[in-house]
Design a protein around this motif. Structure first.
Motif, PDB file in Angstrom:
ATOM      1  N   TYR A 202      32.270  40.606  42.891  1.00 44.40           N
ATOM      2  CA  TYR A 202      31.511  40.875  44.246  1.00 44.40           C
ATOM      3  C   TYR A 202      32.487  41.626  45.215  1.00 44.40           C
ATOM      4  O   TYR A 202      31.950  42.838  45.534  1.00 44.40           O
ATOM      5  CB  TYR A 202      31.141  39.695  45.036  1.00 44.40           C
ATOM      6  CG  TYR A 202      30.338  39.979  46.193  1.00 44.40           C
ATOM      7  CD1 TYR A 202      29.012  40.565  46.202  1.00 44.40           C
ATOM      8  CD2 TYR A 202      31.043  39.780  47.271  1.00 44.40           C
ATOM      9  CE1 TYR A 202      28.450  40.708  47.460  1.00 44.40           C
ATOM     10  CE2 TYR A 202      30.452  39.841  48.663  1.00 44.40           C
ATOM     11  CZ  TYR A 202      29.232  40.458  48.708  1.00 44.40           C
ATOM     12  OH  TYR A 202      28.585  40.625  49.941  1.00 44.40           O
ATOM     13  N   GLY A 203      33.789  41.142  45.043  1.00 46.07           N
ATOM     14  CA  GLY A 203      34.816  42.095  45.877  1.00 46.07           C
ATOM     15  C   GLY A 203      34.847  43.381  45.450  1.00 46.07           C
ATOM     16  O   GLY A 203      35.014  44.380  45.923  1.00 46.07           O
TER      17      GLY A 203
ATOM     18  N   ALA B 195      36.133  40.254  49.257  1.00 49.83           N
ATOM     19  CA  ALA B 195      34.800  39.392  49.620  1.00 49.83           C
ATOM     20  C   ALA B 195      34.626  38.855  50.657  1.00 49.83           C
ATOM     21  O   ALA B 195      33.423  38.718  51.438  1.00 49.83           O
ATOM     22  CB  ALA B 195      34.772  38.476  48.312  1.00 49.83           C
TER      23      ALA B 195
ATOM     24  N   GLN C  74      33.075  35.758  42.735  1.00 44.40           N
ATOM     25  CA  GLN C  74      33.870  36.337  44.024  1.00 44.40           C
ATOM     26  C   GLN C  74      34.612  37.606  43.585  1.00 44.40           C
ATOM     27  O   GLN C  74      34.672  38.533  44.410  1.00 44.40           O
ATOM     28  CB  GLN C  74      34.886  35.486  44.538  1.00 44.40           C
ATOM     29  CG  GLN C  74      35.143  35.683  45.811  1.00 44.40           C
ATOM     30  CD  GLN C  74      36.244  34.741  46.605  1.00 44.40           C
ATOM     31  OE1 GLN C  74      36.827  33.874  45.892  1.00 44.40           O
ATOM     32  NE2 GLN C  74      35.994  34.543  48.021  1.00 44.40           N
TER      33      GLN C  74
ATOM     34  N   GLU D  64      39.201  39.352  46.089  1.00 48.61           N
ATOM     35  CA  GLU D  64      38.747  38.000  46.856  1.00 48.61           C
ATOM     36  C   GLU D  64      38.793  38.148  48.349  1.00 48.61           C
ATOM     37  O   GLU D  64      38.014  37.823  49.145  1.00 48.61           O
ATOM     38  CB  GLU D  64      39.704  36.697  46.326  1.00 48.61           C
ATOM     39  CG  GLU D  64      39.333  36.534  45.110  1.00 48.61           C
ATOM     40  CD  GLU D  64      39.854  37.076  43.934  1.00 48.61           C
ATOM     41  OE1 GLU D  64      40.632  37.961  44.393  1.00 48.61           O
ATOM     42  OE2 GLU D  64      39.569  37.004  42.894  1.00 48.61           O
TER      43      GLU D  64
ATOM     44  N   ILE E 297      26.588  36.854  44.730  1.00 44.53           N
ATOM     45  CA  ILE E 297      28.219  36.372  45.031  1.00 44.53           C
ATOM     46  C   ILE E 297      28.122  35.594  43.810  1.00 44.53           C
ATOM     47  O   ILE E 297      29.037  35.581  43.079  1.00 44.53           O
ATOM     48  CB  ILE E 297      28.353  35.593  46.240  1.00 44.53           C
ATOM     49  CG1 ILE E 297      28.448  36.777  47.494  1.00 44.53           C
ATOM     50  CG2 ILE E 297      29.567  35.202  46.120  1.00 44.53           C
ATOM     51  CD1 ILE E 297      28.673  36.164  48.831  1.00 44.53           C
TER      52      ILE E 297
END
Length: 497
Positions: A38-39, A259, A35, A256, A30
């Motif tokens: 990663y999302g 995530a 963020q 976001e 992450i």
């Protein structure tokens, strides 16, 4: 039996390894990706995950049919069956490429309100790699299914442990040198190719399995798909269930939100994996029991024996997470993910009943009665998905978590009626001997640990580990002296040795 016991032990070793490494690796990933990326990584994985539905339930079908052919000593039938399966998978791989191409060409239309121009460029590259990955993984799963059908669990699980260790180390190195989501997917693709090749060698040269590519038998195809179609429907439900939540958030909110929701799903997935390890080794055994016409008492006895072990383990993990999950998330990934705590608690609670009753699901597959279960889950969970989508714009991931969990529990309540009336399992006895025996001592363990929590308020890793150890000691002691029977105590004592 050695394969069953050792296979189960290796499965739990895999779970322990994946959970521990995953808990360490996830915050590192992450922070390395950020963020937003990663999302995006989770979002694209969810989108391509839908393509895995093109398996059409064949993975479980392979295990069940191979186990059945072996139980009946029908070598010729097994060889013809495997030849048919591989031909079907060739067609599936073509379908994956076509569908993936359509999704690739329409990425901007699907996510036009939630992704930036820079994210679209990354999404396209990720999409290509993920499609290729799915093209090889689906047919490659045939060889793992053959191993399970032969009740050979040790080798494939040992290989998976090695794969996970290598994957974790290579991902860390790649991210340290500036790699991003694309590097992670590329690593997974290469390792999947290697694992498929290793399983092929084991199946052909160790198990000496032979495959015959004769003219397709319409009767055999009908048998395959009449069984697999309902496995497929249920797999579709599983894919749509939580992954649809990530897709809905990706379309209606932003990456976001995806995530944060993904962290809750990840933690819940670790929870569910404990039961999955047991269930994966008992489908062949369930098939053999059905083929040998085991009676109500024999099936219920086995159902309760497995259910008790799962109950002791799962309610222990659930209670620990309720007590310490919030502190863990704060230390693990940070305060911006704190909403994942309550979401994970809700999802884990919804998971408990179906997870401890996994053997009944194996019996449903073994008896070919998957149709009713698929219909029930399709209806109830479709309603949950629709309601979650409708209210997600206003309530975000809370709407998805709440509606999905409510309808998941409703589905299992209906299935308990089916287990009792149609599978002829003694459900009343099951509850008395599993949750009925365990819950009072779980409540006592949680209460004692809660009081200790009040004395140790600082959120640090040392304090968290100390409190978890106290909770574990209290729970295990109570369960050992007041709940476990001689057989279960013997298992635990042997494990200690």
């Amino acid at each position: 039996m050695n394969q069953l016991k050792t296979g189960a032990i290796l499965s739990y070793a895999t779970i322990f390894l994946t959970n521990i490494v995953g808990l360490i690796l996830t915050p590192f990933i992450i922070r390395s990706l950020g963020q937003s990326e990663y999302g995006l990584y989770i979002l694209l994985g969810s989108l391509v995950g839908y393509i895995s539905l093109f398996d059409f339930g064949l993975a479980n079908t392979i295990v069940r049919f191979v186990a059945k052919y072996r139980a009946n000593n029908d070598i010729e039938g097994e060889q013809r069956f495997l030849g048919s399966i591989l031909r079907i998978y060739i067609g599936i791989s073509i379908l994956v490429v076509i569908t993936g191409s359509i999704l690739y060409l329409n990425l901007e239309n699907i996510f036009q309100e939630s992704l930036s121009a820079d994210q679209f460029d990354k999404a396209k590259t990720l999409m290509l790699l993920l499609i290729f990955n799915m093209t090889i993984v689906l047919p490659g799963g045939t060889f793992a299914g053959i191993c399970s059908g032969y009740e050979k669990f040790i080798f494939p699980r040992f290989v998976n442990i090695i794969r996970y260790i290598v994957r974790s180390l290579v991902v860390v190195v790649a991210l340290l040198y500036g790699g991003k989501a694309i590097a992670i997917v590329a690593i997974d693709t290469i390792l999947n190719l290697v694992i498929i090749a290793v399983n092929m060698v084991y199946v052909f040269y160790v198990l000496k399995v032979r495959i015959k590519f004769k003219a397709l038998d319409k009767g055999l195809l009908k048998s395959i798909f009449s069984y697999s179609v309902w496995i497929f429907v249920f797999a579709m439900i599983g894919e749509l269930f939580w992954k649809s939540g990530q897709m809905i958030l990706g379309v209606t909110i932003n990456t976001e939100a995806v995530a944060v929701f993904a962290v809750a799903i990840t933690l819940s997935g670790y929870f569910g994996a404990f039961a999955g390890a047991i269930n994966s080794v008992f489908l062949p055994r369930a098939t053999n029991m059905v083929e040998n016409n085991s009676n109500r008492e024999e099936l219920t006895f086995f159902f309760i024996r497995i259910g008790r072990i799962l109950t002791f383990l799962l309610v222990f993990v659930w209670g620990g997470f309720v007590l310490y999950g919030k502190d863990f998330i704060l230390l693990w990934v940070g305060e911006e993910y704190i909403d994942a705590y309550l979401m994970a608690v809700i999802i884990m609670t919804a998971y408990i009943l179906p997870l401890i009753q996994n053997f009944a699901n194996s019996l449903i597959e073994a008896t070919g009665r998957f149709k009713f279960k698929a219909k029930v889950y399709f209806l109830t969970i479709s309603i949950g998905i629709i309601l979650g989508a409708v209210f997600s714009k206003k309530y975000g991931y809370w709407a998805i978590t709440s509606f999905y969990s409510i309808f998941w529990v409703l589905s299992q309540i209906i299935m308990n009626w089916y287990f009792d009336k149609k599978l002829d399992l003694d459900i009343t006895s099951f509850f008395k001997n599993t949750l009925g025996k365990t819950v009072p001592f779980l409540v006592l363990s949680v209460f004692i640990s809660f009081l200790i929590n009040k004395l140790i308020v600082d959120v640090t890793w040392i304090n968290l580990i100390f409190k978890i150890l106290i909770y574990s000691l209290v729970y295990i002691s109570l369960i050992f002296f007041f709940v476990l029977n001689d057989y279960e105590k013997n298992i635990l004592l042997k494990f200690r040795k």
